[in-house]
Enzyme design. Structure first.
Site, short mmCIF file in Angstrom:
data_model
loop_
_atom_site.label_atom_id
_atom_site.label_comp_id
_atom_site.label_asym_id
_atom_site.label_seq_id
_atom_site.Cartn_x
_atom_site.Cartn_y
_atom_site.Cartn_z
N HIS A 275 0.83 -1.22 0.00
CA HIS A 275 0.00 0.00 0.00
C HIS A 275 0.86 1.26 0.00
O HIS A 275 0.36 2.36 0.24
CB HIS A 275 -0.90 0.03 1.23
CG HIS A 275 -1.72 -1.20 1.43
ND1 HIS A 275 -2.54 -1.69 0.44
CD2 HIS A 275 -1.84 -2.05 2.48
CE1 HIS A 275 -3.15 -2.78 0.89
NE2 HIS A 275 -2.73 -3.02 2.12
N HIS B 84 -6.68 -4.43 -1.54
CA HIS B 84 -5.96 -5.70 -1.44
C HIS B 84 -6.11 -6.55 -2.68
O HIS B 84 -6.08 -7.76 -2.64
CB HIS B 84 -6.43 -6.47 -0.21
CG HIS B 84 -6.09 -5.79 1.06
ND1 HIS B 84 -6.91 -4.84 1.63
CD2 HIS B 84 -4.99 -5.87 1.85
CE1 HIS B 84 -6.34 -4.39 2.74
NE2 HIS B 84 -5.18 -4.98 2.89
#
Ligand SMILES: Nc1ncnc2c1ncn2[C@@H]1O[C@H](COP(=O)(O)OP(=O)(O)O)[C@@H](O)[C@H]1O
Ligand SMILES: Nc1ncnc2c1ncn2[C@@H]1O[C@H](COP(=O)(O)OP(=O)(O)O)[C@@H](O)[C@H]1O
Ligand SMILES: [Mg+2]
Ligand SMILES: [Mg+2]
Ligand SMILES: [Mg+2]
Ligand SMILES: [Mg+2]
Lengths: 330, 211, 330, 211
Positions: free
Chosen positions: C56, C218
């Site tokens: 991320h 994700h």
């Protein structure tokens, strides 16, 4: 072609509208295609104007602001701007001390900036160009178009921008820009091609295990095609090419730049490899940048830029800068 | 050749460039950055539109206006180069309402000279010059051999197509393509291809000229 | 799988080495997998610790520094960190005023932070959690895992981080973090999937004219699959979902966030569409962020986060911050 | 069932998880984030390695160590959940060198209770609980019907596989899969699949136990 756009021929205008809405510090002239600081020209300060094709964001519009550019001229995607917009931007930001044109060495950019400079001269504005040509993937020769301008452009804009805020004159700005360019080298690698919106198809095709070595920032293929190798080998290839062209030593500024489609986690993996290579060659990373600073649309890959610093260049690098894409010290 | 035919030349060029835009862009994608067709189409559409609006009175005014439009709208390397070429040609024509074959030859020669001077490319560098140079030469040869304007224009167009073919084995030394070095060998140069279109259009509209 | 890495199971460690080499302002513990400020804990200041799966970036490591986080704990790619590393980071940064755990609401993150908090409590460190759950694509319900934490995480870290520098206590930090989370909503759209290095294949497949609506960070598919539509429609869909969940009005902070593979020029096109929609609904963009701030590896797409500001929140947003990924005011 | 068999259970589980890692990851990619096989393989490899190094003396020590290893190395939701389950089971065994079928039943029940308490998932939420709960129930029923430990373990493994199958029509209400709502219907739950593997391993190593 999968893009978050409204229409291929509206991309540049829409992006300019977005910049205007996102950054009150900028004044965006969507119709005439140029971006300046909202505050207007700083009297007595040498003004910096750059520009080139769009698709390299944050270059150049993201670097307009205190300590860096006074104006940016975005052309169509990967197409150099036209003289009209360069001329308009040049006149808009002239503060009486002259205007420096920071031009990446591409025939199109060179010719269009040159025409704009002539027209500006006719209107009494002093303009001097600085050519950026740091890409070692291209052989340097007076018989060719010479080397491309890539990563070093960001460094020239930052360092000369800082000197301009400190009152350097136009001749000094030209000399400083040349010095930064001369001390900098870059090498780029692509893992995927990219698609110019108006073209609709990728510029080239690559197999799953192939990469392009020595690419520029216009979705063009590189000097050679190679196998997909570990990040350490990619970094080694880039640094060896740079080192062979201009031996590295002492303190350097390193930029590991993403071409647009490569995630930051991979850029850090590359940076680790670059750091390992440099320390193995007794070169010290004194300053660094990791991220997307000069891109090629959604191309996956990265470029490595190394600038051999002097104390003066490091000091100017550290000076305050306040732009949408590069900011520190204020 | 009068102002109407000159306007027809520009209109026909715009039509040909539009029809071949994808091909020009594909050629540019192979050895450049894949925008030549897009750039030139934008430029010549603007030039054609400008002619509709301003309706210039003389051939020279037509070419000067086209040159300005190309410089203002095309971008890239080809915009300033073609724009400069058209403006250089315009200068040689002055105010004359009607252009002879000899005058047109001088105009074409001036155009190529202007392009070479600005871009510093010579024959063999794999650029538009490799189509333009032989075209201008063939035009002169044909005139000297007694051909009229139309015949000379046809000879120029044919020579441009041969010049385009000759760029295939060349390695680019100018423009973006030079960055690819040896990888440019085996491809046509996009600018040479567009140059051939411009001369093709000239041959088409001038066909049947008394000259 | 085409990535600039050395080996799938070395990605996280190599990226940490890269962060250590690039950012002298950080202290990177590669072995124990946590990042702190180089300066060490600030006595008497509430410390902020966050973490989650890697992939991320710049979240979370890029937000460690003055005015934001004291420590970040990166797990394996898309996998929550384990209690050991969270515990080590928590103890390393405790300045005596307690530690705030900023936790994105994913079962894995929640359980691992919870276990670490219990262990830290046994060792006498006061720990309070703030859950971030701003993703309106997921229905909120006490019968499910509830909403995901996405873009609002950046806002919570920045705003609570600023308050911590000003001396807010642990209870106040918890309340402020909840307020920012409650006032924020996000919605994400994916144009392409992404590939977890260890998995080697994309998480899902999309046709050339398909997009995933309501994705998280994700690489998972979204709530629904839709057609590729113009950026204006994408922005409209995101904002309508946000507006329906928590009506927008007054001054807002807008973040148009790239998921990793989308170039900045497209994010600006989206921002223009967002700005148009908001002004059409009498909502004022008072602050904005455009770029890659919380990503999903190389996924192409974007998320839109809107936070309804108060004067206090705007003031804390403007406060100085000095981290690798977010910096202004110093 | 003595400490050697308990260690064999862990080793067999590690082997099965490794052999099925891709399958578990694929299942997780469909309704989660595609890392379950990777996570659990990392966790059980660490647990098996730990057993090699520390060679715990009692069944309880084995399960407690496995629980700690899973919590420290797995990450994700499954790490704390399985880790808590093993630790809860360990507590019920105390120091006993040899575990009876009745004791094992109590340990399995404690494991599921611990997992349910931590994760707050119940039957029908499409989680590992939907494989574990029926497995524990089937184990008890078999014991009450006079089966030995091995027989009861076989019954538990079979029930876990049925429980896995039963997750297909369910809509996930817990864990990452819940974000996909209706789109989770029609897929096996990855955690239920790994739970079935753990019980499968128990049945295998306990086969031929006197109990
Ligand atoms: N220095 C030069 N002299 C003459 N022609 C040139 C020169 N550089 C480039 N060209 C021509 O321009 C063409 C490319 O034009 P275009 O693609 O529109 O611009 P750009 O290269 O900036 O994208 C080349 O195919 C070549 O024929
Ligand atoms: N609250 C919960 N209670 C019980 N089991 C759960 C819960 N949440 C998730 N699980 C189980 O965990 C599995 C996913 O594990 P894993 O993929 O390793 O973690 P993550 O979802 O964090 O990536 C799911 O398939 C489900 O069986
Ligand atoms: Mg171009
Ligand atoms: Mg081109
Ligand atoms: Mg996970
Ligand atoms: Mg998972």
């Amino acid at each position: 072609m999968k893009k978050l756009i409204n229409a291929p021929d509206e991309v540049v205008a829409d992006a300019l509208l977005g910049m205007a809405a996102a950054h009150p510090s900028l004044s965006v002239n969507v119709a005439d295609r140029y971006i300046t600081r909202a505050g207007g020209p700083t009297p007595g300060k040498v003004s910096l104007v750059s520009g080139g094709g769009s698709g390299h964001e944050p270059l150049h519009g993201g670097y307009v602001g205190y300590g860096m550019l006074d104006a940016a001229c975005p052309g169509e995607v990967f197409t150099s701007p036209v003289p009209d917009q360069i001329l308009a931007a040049t006149k808009a930001v002239d503060g009486g001390a002259g205007v420096l044109h920071i031009v990446k060495n591409y025939t199109g950019d060179v010719l269009n900036f040159q025409m704009a400079a002539e027209l500006a001269g006719d209107d009494g504005v002093r303009v001097e160009p600085v050519l950026v040509n740091d890409d070692v993937a291209v052989e340097d020769s007076t018989w060719t178009a010479g080397r491309r301008g890539t990563g070093a452009t960001v460094l020239v804009e930052k360092i000369v921008g800082a000197a301009a805020e400190r009152g350097i004159d136009l001749a000094g700005a030209v000399a400083l820009g040349r010095e930064v360019n001369d001390r900098s080298r870059s090498f780029g690698v692509a893992l995927t091609p990219c698609t110019v919106p108006a073209a609709g198809k990728p510029g080239f095709e690559l197999a799953d295990d192939e990469i392009e070595l020595g690419v520029g920032i216009h979705g063009e293929p590189g000097r050679a095609r190679g196998r997909l190798v570990p990040a350490k080998e990619v970094a080694g290839t880039a640094l060896a090419a740079i080192h062979a062209d201009a031996p590295l030593s002492g303190d350097v500024l390193v930029m590991v730049n993403g071409l647009g489609g490569t995630p930051l986690i991979e850029l850090y993996v590359v940076f680790a490899a670059v750091a390992e290579w440099l320390s193995g060659h007794n070169v010290t990373i004194a300053r660094s940048l990791v991220g997307n600073y000069i891109t090629s649309l959604e191309m996956a890959g990265c470029s490595v830029t190394v600038c051999r610093l002097t104390p003066q260049l490091a000091d100017l690098w550290d000076a305050p800068v306040e732009t949408p894409a590069l900011r520190w010290g204020r | 050749m009068d102002v109407t035919r000159f306007r027809a030349w520009v209109a026909e060029t715009a039509r040909l460039v539009a029809a071949n835009a994808d091909r020009l862009t594909r050629l540019d994608a192979a050895i450049g950055d894949g925008d030549h067709g897009i750039n030139l189409n934008r430029g010549f559409q603007a030039a054609a539109a400008m002619l509709e609006e301003t309706a210039p009175a003389t051939p020279g005014a037509v070419l000067a206006g086209v040159g300005r439009a190309l410089i203002s709208k095309t971008g890239g390397a080809s915009g300033p180069l073609y724009g400069t070429g058209f403006r250089a040609a315009a200068k040689t024509l002055g105010e004359d309402p009607d252009v002879t074959g000899v005058q047109l030859g001088a105009a074409l020669a001036a155009a190529v000279a202007g392009i070479r001077q600005l871009g510093a490319a010579g024959p063999g560098d794999k650029t538009m010059v490799d189509a333009l140079e032989p075209a201008v030469h063939a035009y002169q040869v044909a005139l000297d051999a007694g051909a009229d304007l139309a015949g000379a224009a046809r000879a120029a167009a044919e020579a441009a197509v041969r010049g385009l073919a000759d760029t295939v084995p060349m390695q680019a030394r100018k423009g973006r393509a030079s960055y690819l070095g040896p990888r440019t060998v085996g491809h046509e140069d996009p600018g040479a291809a567009s140059a051939a279109l411009i001369l093709q259009a000239l041959a088409t509209v001038s066909a049947g000229e008394a000259g």
